[in-house]
Design a protein around this motif. Sequence first.
Motif, PDB file in Angstrom:
ATOM      1  N   LEU A 278       0.725  -1.054  -0.040  1.00 56.53           N
ATOM      2  CA  LEU A 278      -0.142   0.021  -0.114  1.00 56.53           C
ATOM      3  C   LEU A 278       0.679   1.311  -0.069  1.00 56.53           C
ATOM      4  CD1 LEU A 278      -2.730  -1.044   2.560  1.00 56.53           C
ATOM      5  CD2 LEU A 278      -2.767  -1.077   0.035  1.00 56.53           C
TER       6      LEU A 278
ATOM      7  N   ARG B 189      -7.353   1.871   3.015  1.00 52.57           N
ATOM      8  CA  ARG B 189      -6.826   0.747   3.402  1.00 52.57           C
ATOM      9  C   ARG B 189      -5.578   0.664   4.183  1.00 52.57           C
ATOM     10  NH1 ARG B 189      -5.368  -3.168  -1.481  1.00 52.57           N
ATOM     11  NH2 ARG B 189      -4.824  -4.341   0.191  1.00 52.57           N
ATOM     12  N   SER B 190      -4.853   1.726   4.502  1.00 47.88           N
ATOM     13  CA  SER B 190      -3.755   1.767   5.245  1.00 47.88           C
ATOM     14  C   SER B 190      -4.233   2.344   6.483  1.00 47.88           C
ATOM     15  CB  SER B 190      -2.556   2.615   4.748  1.00 47.88           C
ATOM     16  OG  SER B 190      -2.075   2.181   3.466  1.00 47.88           O
TER      17      SER B 190
END
Length: 386
Positions: free
Chosen positions: A186, A216-217
């Motif tokens: 990511l 997503r991080s």
Amino acid sequence: YDAGVIRLEDIEGDVSRRDRGEVHLAALRGADLDPWQVDLYEGLETLGAGDYPEAARRLATYVQHEAWDFDATELLGVARYYARDFEGALAAFDRVLEFGELSDVHNLVALGRRALGDLDGALAAFDRALDLDPGRSDLWGNRASIACARGDFAAAIADYDRAIELRAAPEWYTDRGLARAASGDLRGSEADHTRALDLRPRYSLALHHRGLARERSGNRQGACSDFDRALEIDPHFHDARYSRAALRYELGDLAGADADASRAIELAPSPADFHLRSVVRNAAGNPGAALADLDRAIELDPDFVLALALRARLRVELGDGPGAIDDAARALKHAPTADLFNVRGNAHLLDGHPELAGPDFDRAARLDAGVALYPFNRARARLELG
């Protein structure tokens, strides 16, 4: 074709010189032409106008009479490709390759193979195109897309690296960022999208995908900022609208999430859009509106498991046992999960059939022994059975 202009043989058809530039169709129509030559120029005009089936029909007529004209045959393949006649497109491209091997045509063959789902054939065609012309960045990027489709993200990233070495285009950085995200990198994905934005600051696609990587991080505020910026640049960007709706829901902004999901539905209604809005509206305490959205989602995709599962749960809550049983059964055909067996078991209890509920709770407990709710519900069914 490559430069955005049409290349064709001289109008007389008996010299090898290629004219580059626009074809002045009005003047050509006044010339002394055979009927199939008119089909060529009318085919080029309809191809440029986006009427691909008509362009394919006219170009096919011309090529029947002038089989030597491989430029027109290549354009016939292009017209058939955009008309979604992929088999016909490949037949035309194969005919061009009989005149001689060209990297352009192998590239087109690969695109046709990919459209038909033949990833191995597409990869072989890209390999041959790169053998002929290894200096074309678009060929490396196109081959990388096949590697992504095959799940070979390391190979895809290597091909995108080569494409970027040859031409540092923002599109290649964005595509490599997607491959890195799919491989779990990511941080690298975010860096690639940022580099794309350095090259093209108003690149809404890169903003959207960087937002997804940031989300997503765990950087939700950074993601929201990217989605906001993408939609400032392109208010009609459906995917960014959907992504922001989902993120706003996660952040508890139900009104904002509803507004974004509704706008996404206006732009390009999909089952996922209706499902998302149903989730938002149910969370806002409006199960009737949520149920209506789920109806629409399932009309568009009768096998949409998430929508069927949520509608089954809502029907249990609203007292519709038979409807919930039907939805859960349809969903279980595609996804036999513990949660869905539990939902159907509750629907059977609601419908007055604890003897049917017990086996469903048994299945749920066997599939996920760590959830205390499932044996608890099984106990309820046994109690009702005495």
